[in-house]
Design an enzyme around this catalytic site. Structure first.
Site, PDB file in Angstrom:
ATOM      1  N   HIS A 101      80.800  20.026  56.269  1.00  0.00           N
ATOM      2  CA  HIS A 101      81.435  21.347  56.195  1.00  0.00           C
ATOM      3  C   HIS A 101      82.886  21.127  56.599  1.00  0.00           C
ATOM      4  O   HIS A 101      83.172  20.239  57.407  1.00  0.00           O
ATOM      5  CB  HIS A 101      80.873  22.336  57.206  1.00  0.00           C
ATOM      6  CG  HIS A 101      79.412  22.638  57.100  1.00  0.00           C
ATOM      7  ND1 HIS A 101      78.442  21.823  57.609  1.00  0.00           N
ATOM      8  CD2 HIS A 101      78.760  23.712  56.578  1.00  0.00           C
ATOM      9  CE1 HIS A 101      77.248  22.378  57.395  1.00  0.00           C
ATOM     10  NE2 HIS A 101      77.411  23.515  56.770  1.00  0.00           N
ATOM     11  N   ASP A 104      83.288  20.875  60.307  1.00  0.00           N
ATOM     12  CA  ASP A 104      82.703  19.706  60.990  1.00  0.00           C
ATOM     13  C   ASP A 104      83.763  18.625  61.152  1.00  0.00           C
ATOM     14  O   ASP A 104      83.657  17.760  62.016  1.00  0.00           O
ATOM     15  CB  ASP A 104      81.589  19.020  60.182  1.00  0.00           C
ATOM     16  CG  ASP A 104      80.522  19.969  59.712  1.00  0.00           C
ATOM     17  OD1 ASP A 104      80.273  20.958  60.404  1.00  0.00           O
ATOM     18  OD2 ASP A 104      79.947  19.702  58.641  1.00  0.00           O
TER      19      ASP A 104
END
Ligand code: XLS
Ligand code: NI
Ligand code: NI
Length: 439
Positions: A101, A104
């Site tokens: 993501h 992340d």
């Protein structure tokens, strides 16, 4: 600097090895059903769980230190330490792909312009590591569920400003995915759903999600993204009622809105069971509709009714899943371990042992699928079960040329039709056990 100094590269040592840091079944170059095991099983590491999750739950803080040598979490120094740790980790395990993501990779800044600058910086560094190691990107996605602005959804929000933020995050996540050569781009709509109909216009929300996905396809194609977009269905959690409930629901949505040419599904095992299905059911429904794209390889817990994201250990499930994948001719995506170690498994060693478990479980699944296919009894049984449709009348029905009048006539000629032959489930289950455990 090595982050996992004490852990060696993981070799294959075979089923009799007692070395915890060795594969017992995942033998990457072994030929199974005409292809290398590693080609059947393109494994991926999830950036969020493996490099992010520290064991925090609703009742307690982290049990494992995932700073990887950085002074503080949530800094760019930490983001880089995660890149170093992640590539060393994948290299040692022979994992060829990762999934991410946007958030992340870098800590989200107060201003989106700064977040995007950080994403540019970190992806330059990742690209360098990818070139050095040959490791690739399986898919990227945008986290449109953690930030409070998404409390009423992203594509399904009631706020135009929030909708613009969702659009901006998708645009940037697509930019990064293309920059890293990702094979796919995922939409998982954790907040795309509702709590109560009392305050929700369901049609308006679903229409708006589709509009956002069309914009994503248009933009993605315009910047050279050639891979598949994926919807990852999930029935609930965090929303009470999520719009992408299961494979059948997501496929209907994609067809209704003309998105089915650009999208496939990313099926997660734990989401399937939350929807009241088996994993293999979701794989089959996707496959027969030409929509089986990628897999989030994890496992639920029979006693816990949420997305616990365990590493897969259940060999029966992996076997039935691999039968579906082989029958599908493989995946355009891969097997992403959307999984984390349990809170008390709080060492760096545990991270490796968890992947060894997951990879060996899928290797066993593949080897078992090969045995079941080569044995042939299950396929033979199924063929026989439907064989009455090979008669002249049966063929007429299958080709769509029969009508109710002539079929009624046939029924009247017969006067009565007997119950068809036994389904023999218990026999077939015993056959599977014999194939799996017989010498
Ligand atoms: C959550 C999902 C999520 C997606 C990516 O349940 O599994 O991790 O895979 O957003
Ligand atoms: Ni997932
Ligand atoms: Ni999940």
């Amino acid at each position: 600097m090595d982050k996992f100094n004490s852990i060696p590269a993981i070799p294959f040592e075979g089923p009799n090895s007692k070395n915890p840091f060795a594969f017992k079944f995942y033998d990457k170059d072994r030929i199974v059903l005409g292809k290398k095991m590693s080609e059947h099983l393109p494994f991926a590491m999830s950036w969020w769980h493996n490099l992010g999750a520290g064991g925090t739950d609703m009742f307690g803080r982290d049990t494992i230190d995932k700073r990887f040598g950085a002074k503080e979490k949530g800094t760019m120094e930490h983001a880089k330490a995660k890149v170093d740790a992640g590539f060393e980790f994948m290299k040692k395990l022979g994992i060829e792909y990762f999934c991410f993501h946007d958030v992340d990779l870098v800590p989200e800044a107060a201003d989106i312009k700064e977040t995007n600058r950080r994403l540019d910086e970190i992806s330059d560094y990742m690209l360098l590591k990818m070139k050095q190691t040959g490791i690739k990107c399986l898919w990227g996605t945008a986290n449109m569920f953690s930030n409070p602005r998404f409390m009423n959804g992203a594509g399904s929000t009631n706020s135009v400003d929030v909708y613009c933020f969702a659009a901006a995050q998708i645009k940037k996540a697509l930019d990064i995915t293309v920059k890293l050569g990702g094979r796919g781009y995922v939409f998982w709509g954790g907040r795309e759903g509702y709590e109560t109909l009392l305050n929700t216009d369901v049609k308006f929300e679903i229409d708006n999600i589709a509009r956002l996905m069309h914009m994503a396809v248009d933009y993605g194609r315009s910047i050279g993204f050639k891979g598949d977009f994926y919807i990852e269905p999930k029935p609930k959690e965090p929303s009470k009622h999520q719009y992408d409930f299961d494979a059948a629901t997501a496929i209907n949505f994609l067809r209704t809105y003309g998105l089915d040419k650009d999208f496939k599904l990313n099926i997660e095992a734990n989401h399937a069971t939350l929807a009241g299905h088996t994993f293999e059911h979701e794989l089959r429904i996707s496959a027969i509709n030409g929509m089986l794209g990628s897999i989030d390889a994890n496992e639920g817990d029979p006693q816990l009714g949420w997305d616990v994201d365990r590493f897969p250990a259940d060999v029966y499930t992996a076997t039935y899943a691999m039968l579906e994948v082989v029958e599908n001719g493989g995946l355009t995506g891969g097997f992403n371990f959307d999984a984390k170690t349990r809170r008390p498994s709080n060492t760096y060693e545990d991270m490796f042992l968890a992947f060894i478990l997951g990879m060996d479980t899928y290797a066993l699944g593949l080897l078992n699928a090969e045995k079941i296919i080569q044995d042939g009894r299950l396929a033979e049984f199924k063929k026989e079960k439907y064989s009455s449709f090979e008669s002249e009348l049966g063929k007429k029905i299958v080709s769509g040329k029969a009508n109710l009048v002539e079929l009624s006539k046939r029924a009247e000629e017969l006067g009565d039709a007997k119950a068809p032959g036994s389904g023999s489930q218990e026999y077939l289950e015993a056959v599977v056990n014999q194939i799996l455990f017989g010498k």
